[in-house]
Design a protein around this motif. Structure first.
Motif, PDB file in Angstrom:
ATOM      1  N   TYR A 109       0.835  -1.192   0.000  1.00  0.00           N
ATOM      2  CA  TYR A 109       0.000   0.000   0.000  1.00  0.00           C
ATOM      3  C   TYR A 109       0.873   1.246   0.000  1.00  0.00           C
ATOM      4  O   TYR A 109       1.929   1.275   0.626  1.00  0.00           O
ATOM      5  CB  TYR A 109      -0.935   0.004   1.218  1.00  0.00           C
ATOM      6  N   ARG A 110       0.415   2.271  -0.683  1.00  0.00           N
ATOM      7  CA  ARG A 110       1.142   3.541  -0.721  1.00  0.00           C
ATOM      8  C   ARG A 110       0.948   4.276   0.598  1.00  0.00           C
ATOM      9  O   ARG A 110      -0.099   4.193   1.214  1.00  0.00           O
ATOM     10  CB  ARG A 110       0.631   4.403  -1.876  1.00  0.00           C
ATOM     11  N   ARG A 111       1.953   5.002   0.991  1.00  0.00           N
ATOM     12  CA  ARG A 111       1.894   5.736   2.259  1.00  0.00           C
ATOM     13  C   ARG A 111       1.598   7.216   2.060  1.00  0.00           C
ATOM     14  O   ARG A 111       1.669   7.990   2.973  1.00  0.00           O
ATOM     15  CB  ARG A 111       3.226   5.602   3.004  1.00  0.00           C
ATOM     16  N   GLY A 112       1.268   7.622   0.843  1.00  0.00           N
ATOM     17  CA  GLY A 112       1.017   9.033   0.557  1.00  0.00           C
ATOM     18  C   GLY A 112      -0.303   9.517   1.133  1.00  0.00           C
ATOM     19  O   GLY A 112      -1.082   8.765   1.700  1.00  0.00           O
ATOM     20  N   ARG A 113      -0.519  10.800   0.970  1.00  0.00           N
ATOM     21  CA  ARG A 113      -1.788  11.384   1.419  1.00  0.00           C
ATOM     22  C   ARG A 113      -2.851  11.106   0.370  1.00  0.00           C
ATOM     23  O   ARG A 113      -2.615  11.206  -0.819  1.00  0.00           O
ATOM     24  CB  ARG A 113      -1.641  12.890   1.589  1.00  0.00           C
ATOM     25  N   HIS A 114      -4.014  10.767   0.821  1.00  0.00           N
ATOM     26  CA  HIS A 114      -5.134  10.490  -0.073  1.00  0.00           C
ATOM     27  C   HIS A 114      -6.148  11.618   0.056  1.00  0.00           C
ATOM     28  O   HIS A 114      -6.496  12.024   1.157  1.00  0.00           O
ATOM     29  CB  HIS A 114      -5.795   9.154   0.277  1.00  0.00           C
ATOM     30  N   ARG A 115      -6.618  12.108  -1.079  1.00  0.00           N
ATOM     31  CA  ARG A 115      -7.645  13.129  -1.085  1.00  0.00           C
ATOM     32  C   ARG A 115      -8.952  12.507  -0.611  1.00  0.00           C
ATOM     33  O   ARG A 115      -9.233  11.347  -0.883  1.00  0.00           O
ATOM     34  CB  ARG A 115      -7.818  13.676  -2.512  1.00  0.00           C
ATOM     35  N   ARG A 116      -9.740  13.286   0.087  1.00  0.00           N
ATOM     36  CA  ARG A 116     -11.018  12.782   0.583  1.00  0.00           C
ATOM     37  C   ARG A 116     -11.948  12.521  -0.603  1.00  0.00           C
ATOM     38  O   ARG A 116     -12.177  13.399  -1.425  1.00  0.00           O
ATOM     39  CB  ARG A 116     -11.641  13.811   1.515  1.00  0.00           C
ATOM     40  N   PRO A 117     -12.501  11.310  -0.698  1.00  0.00           N
ATOM     41  CA  PRO A 117     -13.399  10.976  -1.815  1.00  0.00           C
ATOM     42  C   PRO A 117     -14.662  11.837  -1.796  1.00  0.00           C
ATOM     43  O   PRO A 117     -15.133  12.270  -0.750  1.00  0.00           O
ATOM     44  CB  PRO A 117     -13.745   9.515  -1.578  1.00  0.00           C
ATOM     45  N   ARG A 118     -15.225  12.064  -2.969  1.00  0.00           N
ATOM     46  CA  ARG A 118     -16.417  12.891  -3.123  1.00  0.00           C
ATOM     47  C   ARG A 118     -17.710  12.078  -3.037  1.00  0.00           C
ATOM     48  O   ARG A 118     -18.767  12.636  -2.800  1.00  0.00           O
ATOM     49  CB  ARG A 118     -16.391  13.573  -4.493  1.00  0.00           C
ATOM     50  N   THR A 119     -17.638  10.765  -3.292  1.00  0.00           N
ATOM     51  CA  THR A 119     -18.846   9.942  -3.403  1.00  0.00           C
ATOM     52  C   THR A 119     -18.767   8.722  -2.501  1.00  0.00           C
ATOM     53  O   THR A 119     -17.701   8.364  -1.998  1.00  0.00           O
ATOM     54  CB  THR A 119     -19.033   9.455  -4.854  1.00  0.00           C
ATOM     55  N   GLN A 120     -19.910   8.055  -2.324  1.00  0.00           N
ATOM     56  CA  GLN A 120     -19.948   6.843  -1.507  1.00  0.00           C
ATOM     57  C   GLN A 120     -19.075   5.751  -2.120  1.00  0.00           C
ATOM     58  O   GLN A 120     -18.329   5.078  -1.415  1.00  0.00           O
ATOM     59  CB  GLN A 120     -21.381   6.363  -1.364  1.00  0.00           C
ATOM     60  N   LEU A 121     -19.143   5.581  -3.428  1.00  0.00           N
ATOM     61  CA  LEU A 121     -18.302   4.581  -4.082  1.00  0.00           C
ATOM     62  C   LEU A 121     -16.828   4.944  -3.930  1.00  0.00           C
ATOM     63  O   LEU A 121     -15.983   4.081  -3.691  1.00  0.00           O
ATOM     64  CB  LEU A 121     -18.688   4.454  -5.558  1.00  0.00           C
ATOM     65  N   GLY A 122     -16.511   6.221  -4.026  1.00  0.00           N
ATOM     66  CA  GLY A 122     -15.138   6.671  -3.812  1.00  0.00           C
ATOM     67  C   GLY A 122     -14.649   6.352  -2.406  1.00  0.00           C
ATOM     68  O   GLY A 122     -13.491   5.993  -2.205  1.00  0.00           O
ATOM     69  N   ARG A 123     -15.545   6.465  -1.402  1.00  0.00           N
ATOM     70  CA  ARG A 123     -15.162   6.127  -0.023  1.00  0.00           C
ATOM     71  C   ARG A 123     -14.879   4.628   0.116  1.00  0.00           C
ATOM     72  O   ARG A 123     -13.971   4.223   0.834  1.00  0.00           O
ATOM     73  CB  ARG A 123     -16.245   6.578   0.954  1.00  0.00           C
ATOM     74  N   LEU A 124     -15.639   3.785  -0.597  1.00  0.00           N
ATOM     75  CA  LEU A 124     -15.369   2.346  -0.570  1.00  0.00           C
ATOM     76  C   LEU A 124     -14.023   2.042  -1.224  1.00  0.00           C
ATOM     77  O   LEU A 124     -13.248   1.229  -0.713  1.00  0.00           O
ATOM     78  CB  LEU A 124     -16.495   1.585  -1.274  1.00  0.00           C
ATOM     79  N   TRP A 125     -13.735   2.685  -2.358  1.00  0.00           N
ATOM     80  CA  TRP A 125     -12.443   2.501  -3.007  1.00  0.00           C
ATOM     81  C   TRP A 125     -11.318   2.969  -2.089  1.00  0.00           C
ATOM     82  O   TRP A 125     -10.269   2.349  -2.013  1.00  0.00           O
ATOM     83  CB  TRP A 125     -12.381   3.268  -4.328  1.00  0.00           C
ATOM     84  N   HIS A 126     -11.530   4.067  -1.372  1.00  0.00           N
ATOM     85  CA  HIS A 126     -10.514   4.624  -0.468  1.00  0.00           C
ATOM     86  C   HIS A 126     -10.163   3.618   0.636  1.00  0.00           C
ATOM     87  O   HIS A 126      -8.999   3.464   0.993  1.00  0.00           O
ATOM     88  CB  HIS A 126     -11.025   5.936   0.129  1.00  0.00           C
ATOM     89  N   ARG A 127     -11.169   2.919   1.168  1.00  0.00           N
ATOM     90  CA  ARG A 127     -10.905   1.905   2.193  1.00  0.00           C
ATOM     91  C   ARG A 127     -10.014   0.806   1.641  1.00  0.00           C
ATOM     92  O   ARG A 127      -9.127   0.306   2.333  1.00  0.00           O
ATOM     93  CB  ARG A 127     -12.227   1.319   2.706  1.00  0.00           C
ATOM     94  N   PHE A 128     -10.221   0.429   0.404  1.00  0.00           N
ATOM     95  CA  PHE A 128      -9.375  -0.590  -0.232  1.00  0.00           C
ATOM     96  C   PHE A 128      -7.962  -0.044  -0.455  1.00  0.00           C
ATOM     97  O   PHE A 128      -6.976  -0.716  -0.187  1.00  0.00           O
ATOM     98  CB  PHE A 128     -10.008  -1.019  -1.557  1.00  0.00           C
ATOM     99  N   LEU A 129      -7.865   1.188  -0.941  1.00  0.00           N
ATOM    100  CA  LEU A 129      -6.563   1.774  -1.272  1.00  0.00           C
ATOM    101  C   LEU A 129      -5.672   1.966  -0.056  1.00  0.00           C
ATOM    102  O   LEU A 129      -4.454   1.912  -0.156  1.00  0.00           O
ATOM    103  CB  LEU A 129      -6.743   3.128  -1.959  1.00  0.00           C
ATOM    104  N   THR A 130      -6.266   2.228   1.085  1.00  0.00           N
ATOM    105  CA  THR A 130      -5.492   2.475   2.292  1.00  0.00           C
ATOM    106  C   THR A 130      -5.248   1.206   3.098  1.00  0.00           C
ATOM    107  O   THR A 130      -4.618   1.257   4.141  1.00  0.00           O
ATOM    108  CB  THR A 130      -6.215   3.520   3.172  1.00  0.00           C
ATOM    109  N   GLY A 131      -5.765   0.069   2.626  1.00  0.00           N
ATOM    110  CA  GLY A 131      -5.522  -1.199   3.310  1.00  0.00           C
ATOM    111  C   GLY A 131      -6.474  -1.461   4.451  1.00  0.00           C
ATOM    112  O   GLY A 131      -6.312  -2.443   5.175  1.00  0.00           O
TER     113      GLY A 131
END
Length: 138
Positions: A109-131
């Protein structure tokens, strides 16, 4: 027995308020939206043809649903920029095809800063991206 739904009132279309984006050369029309708003009758934008199980139809969305779709597309693009990599250094896709081979080794997983997602689907993807959520196994 319920009466059939009324067709769009095109007689007075020139006196109705127009969507703010009408002047951008897009194909706006009066009709029903196909997405999340509950199919309200309003100005809708033709996004292109849609097909499912051999059936085809024109695909129309209203401006609020278009904004939501637009933000989901942005979330996906940004998610793929931050996607983790597998043991071979290949970015892990957010979608897995039925014929895709298994992923090699552990996911990094990348350790960079992640921008806050704009949508519900984006929030689900964010959970996957951050581990915080394990990717589905193939």
């Amino acid at each position: 027995m319920n009466p059939p739904p009324a067709l769009p009132d095109l007689i007075h279309a020139d006196t109705r308020p127009v969507p703010p984006r009408l002047g951008d050369g897009s194909a706006w029309a009066l009709g029903r939206c196909w997405l999340w708003c509950g199919n309200k009758h309003t100005w809708v934008l033709w996004l292109g043809p849609a097909s499912s199980a051999g059936h085809h139809a024109p695909f129309y969305v209203c401006e609020p649903c278009l904004d939501r779709l637009h933000h989901t597309i942005i979330d996906y693009g940004e998610a793929m920029l931050d996607a983790p990599t597998d043991a071979a250094g290949v970015r892990v896709s957010l979608y897995i095809g039925a014929d895709d081979p298994p992923r090699p080794g552990p996911i990094t997983y990348r350790r960079g800063r992640h921008r806050r997602p704009r949508t519900q689907l984006g929030r689900l993807w964010h959970r996957f991206l951050t581990g915080r959520e394990a990717p589905p196994a193939v």
